[in-house]
Motif scaffolding. Structure first.
Motif, PDB file in Angstrom:
ATOM      1  N   THR A   1       8.489  56.707 -12.752  1.00 54.10           N
ATOM      2  CA  THR A   1       8.876  58.091 -12.474  1.00 54.10           C
ATOM      3  C   THR A   1       9.452  58.657 -13.761  1.00 54.10           C
ATOM      4  OG1 THR A   1      11.106  57.463 -11.729  1.00 54.10           O
ATOM      5  CG2 THR A   1       9.376  57.645 -10.048  1.00 54.10           C
ATOM      6  N   ILE A   2       9.116  59.907 -14.042  1.00 53.01           N
ATOM      7  CA  ILE A   2       9.640  60.594 -15.220  1.00 53.01           C
ATOM      8  C   ILE A   2      10.435  61.792 -14.719  1.00 53.01           C
ATOM      9  CG2 ILE A   2       9.076  61.760 -17.383  1.00 53.01           C
ATOM     10  CD1 ILE A   2       6.409  60.203 -17.360  1.00 53.01           C
ATOM     11  N   VAL A   3      11.732  61.685 -14.776  1.00 51.64           N
ATOM     12  CA  VAL A   3      12.624  62.733 -14.269  1.00 51.64           C
ATOM     13  C   VAL A   3      13.608  63.086 -15.374  1.00 51.64           C
ATOM     14  CG1 VAL A   3      13.969  63.486 -12.275  1.00 51.64           C
ATOM     15  CG2 VAL A   3      12.359  61.606 -12.018  1.00 51.64           C
ATOM     16  N   THR A   4      13.046  63.336 -16.550  1.00 57.16           N
ATOM     17  CA  THR A   4      13.833  63.681 -17.728  1.00 57.16           C
ATOM     18  C   THR A   4      13.923  65.197 -17.862  1.00 57.16           C
ATOM     19  OG1 THR A   4      11.840  63.745 -19.095  1.00 57.16           O
ATOM     20  CG2 THR A   4      12.941  61.620 -18.885  1.00 57.16           C
ATOM     21  N   VAL A   5      14.496  65.660 -18.965  1.00 55.44           N
ATOM     22  CA  VAL A   5      14.427  67.083 -19.296  1.00 55.44           C
ATOM     23  C   VAL A   5      12.972  67.449 -19.583  1.00 55.44           C
ATOM     24  CG1 VAL A   5      16.775  67.321 -20.128  1.00 55.44           C
ATOM     25  CG2 VAL A   5      15.025  66.448 -21.675  1.00 55.44           C
ATOM     26  N   ASP A   6      12.631  68.730 -19.415  1.00 54.36           N
ATOM     27  CA  ASP A   6      11.230  69.164 -19.455  1.00 54.36           C
ATOM     28  C   ASP A   6      10.516  68.805 -20.759  1.00 54.36           C
ATOM     29  OD1 ASP A   6      12.024  70.272 -17.078  1.00 54.36           O
ATOM     30  OD2 ASP A   6      11.761  72.355 -17.688  1.00 54.36           O
TER      31      ASP A   6
ATOM     32  N   GLU B   1       8.174  64.748 -12.689  1.00 54.85           N
ATOM     33  CA  GLU B   1       8.753  65.961 -12.131  1.00 54.85           C
ATOM     34  C   GLU B   1       8.154  67.212 -12.769  1.00 54.85           C
ATOM     35  OE1 GLU B   1      11.093  67.502  -9.783  1.00 54.85           O
ATOM     36  OE2 GLU B   1      10.047  65.780  -8.960  1.00 54.85           O
ATOM     37  N   LYS B   2       8.236  68.302 -12.032  1.00 58.40           N
ATOM     38  CA  LYS B   2       7.794  69.594 -12.552  1.00 58.40           C
ATOM     39  C   LYS B   2       8.920  70.206 -13.382  1.00 58.40           C
ATOM     40  CE  LYS B   2      10.638  72.280 -10.328  1.00 58.40           C
ATOM     41  NZ  LYS B   2      11.523  73.213 -11.038  1.00 58.40           N
ATOM     42  N   PRO B   3       8.624  71.164 -14.250  1.00 56.02           N
ATOM     43  CA  PRO B   3       7.292  71.496 -14.738  1.00 56.02           C
ATOM     44  C   PRO B   3       6.812  70.396 -15.672  1.00 56.02           C
ATOM     45  CG  PRO B   3       8.910  72.716 -15.998  1.00 56.02           C
ATOM     46  CD  PRO B   3       9.664  71.988 -14.924  1.00 56.02           C
ATOM     47  N   LEU B   4       5.543  70.030 -15.545  1.00 58.85           N
ATOM     48  CA  LEU B   4       5.027  68.925 -16.344  1.00 58.85           C
ATOM     49  C   LEU B   4       5.103  69.224 -17.832  1.00 58.85           C
ATOM     50  CD1 LEU B   4       3.531  66.255 -16.718  1.00 58.85           C
ATOM     51  CD2 LEU B   4       1.388  67.460 -16.222  1.00 58.85           C
ATOM     52  N   THR B   5       4.863  70.475 -18.212  1.00 64.62           N
ATOM     53  CA  THR B   5       4.676  70.789 -19.628  1.00 64.62           C
ATOM     54  C   THR B   5       5.707  71.771 -20.180  1.00 64.62           C
ATOM     55  OG1 THR B   5       3.096  72.523 -18.991  1.00 64.62           O
ATOM     56  CG2 THR B   5       2.213  70.346 -19.516  1.00 64.62           C
ATOM     57  N   LEU B   6       5.931  71.654 -21.481  1.00 66.50           N
ATOM     58  CA  LEU B   6       6.755  72.605 -22.223  1.00 66.50           C
ATOM     59  C   LEU B   6       5.898  73.736 -22.789  1.00 66.50           C
ATOM     60  CD1 LEU B   6       9.660  73.112 -23.408  1.00 66.50           C
ATOM     61  CD2 LEU B   6       8.887  71.870 -25.443  1.00 66.50           C
ATOM     62  N   THR B   7       4.619  73.448 -23.036  1.00 71.16           N
ATOM     63  CA  THR B   7       3.693  74.423 -23.619  1.00 71.16           C
ATOM     64  C   THR B   7       2.323  74.276 -22.963  1.00 71.16           C
ATOM     65  OG1 THR B   7       2.877  72.925 -25.339  1.00 71.16           O
ATOM     66  CG2 THR B   7       4.843  74.234 -25.866  1.00 71.16           C
TER      67      THR B   7
ATOM     68  N   PHE C   1      -1.816  60.013 -11.241  1.00 73.55           N
ATOM     69  CA  PHE C   1      -0.788  60.907 -11.791  1.00 73.55           C
ATOM     70  C   PHE C   1      -0.440  61.959 -10.748  1.00 73.55           C
ATOM     71  CE2 PHE C   1       0.815  62.245 -16.127  1.00 73.55           C
ATOM     72  CZ  PHE C   1       1.728  63.172 -15.648  1.00 73.55           C
ATOM     73  N   GLN C   2       0.798  61.940 -10.304  1.00 74.23           N
ATOM     74  CA  GLN C   2       1.297  62.933  -9.352  1.00 74.23           C
ATOM     75  C   GLN C   2       2.372  63.782 -10.019  1.00 74.23           C
ATOM     76  OE1 GLN C   2       0.666  64.408  -6.415  1.00 74.23           O
ATOM     77  NE2 GLN C   2       1.802  63.347  -4.811  1.00 74.23           N
ATOM     78  N   VAL C   3       2.284  65.111  -9.862  1.00 73.11           N
ATOM     79  CA  VAL C   3       3.311  66.026 -10.343  1.00 73.11           C
ATOM     80  C   VAL C   3       4.239  66.361  -9.177  1.00 73.11           C
ATOM     81  CG1 VAL C   3       3.781  68.223 -11.473  1.00 73.11           C
ATOM     82  CG2 VAL C   3       1.679  66.971 -12.018  1.00 73.11           C
ATOM     83  N   GLY C   4       5.527  66.460  -9.445  1.00 70.17           N
ATOM     84  CA  GLY C   4       6.516  66.615  -8.382  1.00 70.17           C
ATOM     85  C   GLY C   4       6.688  68.022  -7.849  1.00 70.17           C
ATOM     86  N   THR C   5       5.594  68.671  -7.446  1.00 66.12           N
ATOM     87  CA  THR C   5       5.678  69.986  -6.802  1.00 66.12           C
ATOM     88  C   THR C   5       5.591  69.781  -5.290  1.00 66.12           C
ATOM     89  OG1 THR C   5       3.306  70.206  -7.270  1.00 66.12           O
ATOM     90  CG2 THR C   5       4.817  71.382  -8.709  1.00 66.12           C
TER      91      THR C   5
ATOM     92  N   GLY D   1      12.819  78.705 -18.794  1.00 68.98           N
ATOM     93  CA  GLY D   1      13.638  79.491 -17.876  1.00 68.98           C
ATOM     94  C   GLY D   1      13.054  79.441 -16.471  1.00 68.98           C
ATOM     95  N   LYS D   2      13.267  80.497 -15.718  1.00 67.72           N
ATOM     96  CA  LYS D   2      12.753  80.540 -14.353  1.00 67.72           C
ATOM     97  C   LYS D   2      11.233  80.609 -14.294  1.00 67.72           C
ATOM     98  CE  LYS D   2      16.516  80.440 -11.796  1.00 67.72           C
ATOM     99  NZ  LYS D   2      16.763  79.450 -10.735  1.00 67.72           N
ATOM    100  N   PHE D   3      10.597  81.061 -15.375  1.00 67.70           N
ATOM    101  CA  PHE D   3       9.137  81.107 -15.377  1.00 67.70           C
ATOM    102  C   PHE D   3       8.534  79.741 -15.077  1.00 67.70           C
ATOM    103  CE2 PHE D   3       9.927  84.764 -18.363  1.00 67.70           C
ATOM    104  CZ  PHE D   3       9.430  85.748 -17.528  1.00 67.70           C
ATOM    105  N   THR D   4       9.124  78.694 -15.649  1.00 65.18           N
ATOM    106  CA  THR D   4       8.588  77.350 -15.419  1.00 65.18           C
ATOM    107  C   THR D   4       9.421  76.545 -14.430  1.00 65.18           C
ATOM    108  OG1 THR D   4       9.770  76.496 -17.367  1.00 65.18           O
ATOM    109  CG2 THR D   4       7.517  77.267 -17.688  1.00 65.18           C
ATOM    110  N   ASP D   5      10.572  77.045 -14.036  1.00 65.98           N
ATOM    111  CA  ASP D   5      11.406  76.360 -13.048  1.00 65.98           C
ATOM    112  C   ASP D   5      10.868  76.670 -11.648  1.00 65.98           C
ATOM    113  OD1 ASP D   5      13.505  75.035 -11.777  1.00 65.98           O
ATOM    114  OD2 ASP D   5      14.809  76.791 -11.849  1.00 65.98           O
ATOM    115  N   TRP D   6      11.226  77.803 -11.073  1.00 70.22           N
ATOM    116  CA  TRP D   6      10.675  78.200  -9.781  1.00 70.22           C
ATOM    117  C   TRP D   6       9.211  78.603  -9.895  1.00 70.22           C
ATOM    118  CZ3 TRP D   6      11.693  77.680  -4.834  1.00 70.22           C
ATOM    119  CH2 TRP D   6      13.006  77.353  -4.440  1.00 70.22           C
ATOM    120  N   GLY D   7       8.797  79.096 -11.063  1.00 75.60           N
ATOM    121  CA  GLY D   7       7.397  79.461 -11.236  1.00 75.60           C
ATOM    122  C   GLY D   7       6.464  78.295 -11.007  1.00 75.60           C
ATOM    123  N   ALA D   8       6.883  77.096 -11.399  1.00 73.90           N
ATOM    124  CA  ALA D   8       6.055  75.907 -11.199  1.00 73.90           C
ATOM    125  C   ALA D   8       5.766  75.672  -9.727  1.00 73.90           C
ATOM    126  CB  ALA D   8       6.752  74.683 -11.795  1.00 73.90           C
ATOM    127  N   HIS D   9       6.630  76.164  -8.840  1.00 80.17           N
ATOM    128  CA  HIS D   9       6.409  76.044  -7.400  1.00 80.17           C
ATOM    129  C   HIS D   9       5.600  77.223  -6.860  1.00 80.17           C
ATOM    130  CE1 HIS D   9       8.831  72.498  -6.735  1.00 80.17           C
ATOM    131  NE2 HIS D   9       9.902  73.058  -7.269  1.00 80.17           N
TER     132      HIS D   9
END
Length: 471
Positions: free
Chosen positions: A127-132, A152-158, A176-180, A273-281
């Motif tokens: 499991t990868i639950v680090t900073v983005d 964990e989401k968001p998977l990517t920084l860019t 590979f499972q993403v945590g959404t 920011g929120k673009f990739t935080d809640w946006g990922a959902h």
């Protein structure tokens, strides 16, 4: 540990008949009665290493245990935990040991460097639950090492990182499972909304509004001494070397005034920011709903209608201040899709997704599905298999169990890298347009911003020497 792992692998290799039978089932199939029982046998339980063991993993500030780590321990064994913060990793070790069966005294190894976990032959998955900003580098190296990955989401920084992880997955293989988790859990409300759209209950969708809240703002956050036990240089990873900052206040656990734990999301250096935080959902669900998360799909144009940042951006979209949260605090971004749907990504309003069609509209979030089309279900219910048709099969009990079942079957998990990359591309483009405060035209097939060299360059970021991502 080696003997235990070898016997388990031998067991899995001798279950080819069961695997062949399961391959005939949809990849997300979960038997409602026996799913949890599938992993009661020690030989069937994959051995995990957990990389990143902070709040989202389960070491919560309120002292309770819950999160990804809790889900892993329901079905698997954890042989090792890893974190660049010594306090996190020690607490994680105790949480694992306390939740094992009585008499189970196998060691739980602790590591600061994630590579020590990837080096271990007895570990099957991570499991990868680090900073983005650490997700993709660790994920790619885990795939190279033959590990299955839950990240964990968001998977990517860019945007470019999305292409890199797809390339690695295709080159090295693995599950590979993403945590959404909105795709599987939350009372199936989002699945119900998609099923209603598929059944024509709102007519042709014309507009989808995703309210994802705005990032918090802060006053100047002072430079502070790095806490004992925190490897600050490694925490920063690919990001520029800057001082550690910590200020008082921020009672909301996710709004801690720092550029480190529980505050990193509000800095463009470490996230979106929120673009990739809640946006990922929500953007993920919205693109699924309008059939725009497949190959070569995505928006054609991104337009910032309203944008406010806590500090001014330069001509390259970089914050001019370095002592406070800098992600967008207020915004309305319009994304135009080739099927005629307008998607609005907004900071203000009720968190959730509003779906507007030619026959009506409805609203869905983690607490409700509402609107006249929903009320009409009392007299005209959906077909019994409507939600299952969204998937093409039975809905899984949990995100983690779906991941484990896919490790067994070799099928693609519900939250796969490919669709997540398409949703995150929209989120990253929204952030780029907000930072530059100008519209962007997007070529989804070639994954390129048309006629804007600066915006195109923002698909990737310079990486600090020694922490580069390599496929």
């Amino acid at each position: 540990m080696t003997q235990y792992s070898d016997s388990r692998r031998k067991f899995l290799k001798t279950t080819s008949t069961a695997a062949a039978a399961s391959a005939a089932l949809p990849y997300w199939f979960t038997a409602s009665r026996s799913a949890a029982q599938d992993y009661k046998s020690a030989n069937e339980r994959p051995i995990f290493g957990c990389i990143g063991t902070g709040d989202r993993w389960g070491n919560r500030k309120d002292g309770k245990f819950g999160g990804v780590g809790e889900q892993v321990l329901k079905y698997t064994d954890i042989a090792a935990v890893c974190d660049v913060d010594a306090s996190h990793v020690e607490q994680a070790k105790q949480n694992v040991r306390q939740r094992r069966s009585k008499g189970d005294d196998r060691p739980v190894e602790t590591h600061e460097d994630y590579r020590r976990i990837l080096d271990r032959d007895d570990i099957d998955a991570v499991t990868i639950v680090t900073v983005d900003h650490w997700h993709v580098k660790i994920a790619i190296e885990a795939l190279k090492a033959g590990k299955d990955v839950y990240c964990e989401k968001p998977l990517t920084l860019t945007i470019d990182e999305g292409r890199q992880v797809i390339k690695a997955l295709e080159q090295y293989g693995g599950t590979f499972q993403v945590g959404t988790q909105q795709r599987t859990e939350m009372g199936q409300r989002f699945l119900k909304a998609i099923a209603m759209v598929r059944d024509g209950r709102v007519g042709d969708v014309r507009k989808v509004t995703c309210v994802i809240d705005g990032s918090p703002v802060s006053k100047s956050i002072p430079v502070a001494e790095v806490p004992q036990g925190l490897n600050w240089d490694m925490w920063l990873g690919q990001c520029p070397k800057v001082p550690y900052r910590l200020g008082e206040g921020g009672e909301n656990k996710y709004y801690t005034r720092t550029n480190c734990h529980l505050g990193f999301r509000w800095w463009y250096e470490y996230g979106g920011g929120k673009f990739t935080d809640w946006g990922a959902h929500h953007v993920d669900i919205a693109q699924w709903l309008i059939d725009q998360n497949g190959p070569d799909q995505g928006p054609t144009k991104i337009t910032p209608l309203v944008v406010e940042h806590p500090c001014e951006m330069d001509e390259y979209g970089n914050p001019k201040c370095d002592d406070r949260f800098n992600a967008a605090s207020k915004f309305t971004i319009r994304a135009d899709f080739p099927n005629g749907v307008e998607m609005y990504i907004e900071s203000q309003g009720r968190n959730g997704i509003m779906i507007e069609g030619t026959k009506g509209r409805m609203f869905v979030n983690r607490g409700t599905v509402a609107g006249k089309p929903v009320e009409d279900l009392a007299k005209n219910p959906l077909p019994d298999d409507a939600i299952e048709k969204v998937y093409g099969g039975k809905v899984p009990k949990s995100h983690m169990l779906n991941f484990l079942n896919c490790i067994k079957s070799g099928e693609t998990p519900i939250s796969d890298v490919y669709t997540h990359h398409r949703a995150m591309t929209t989120c990253h483009l929204a952030a780029i347009s907000a930072r530059l405060n100008r519209p962007l035209e997007w070529d989804a097939k070639n994954e390129a911003v048309i006629g804007d060299e600066v915006a195109n360059a923002m698909q990737a970021r310079e990486q600090r020497k020694g922490y580069e991502i390599k496929v």
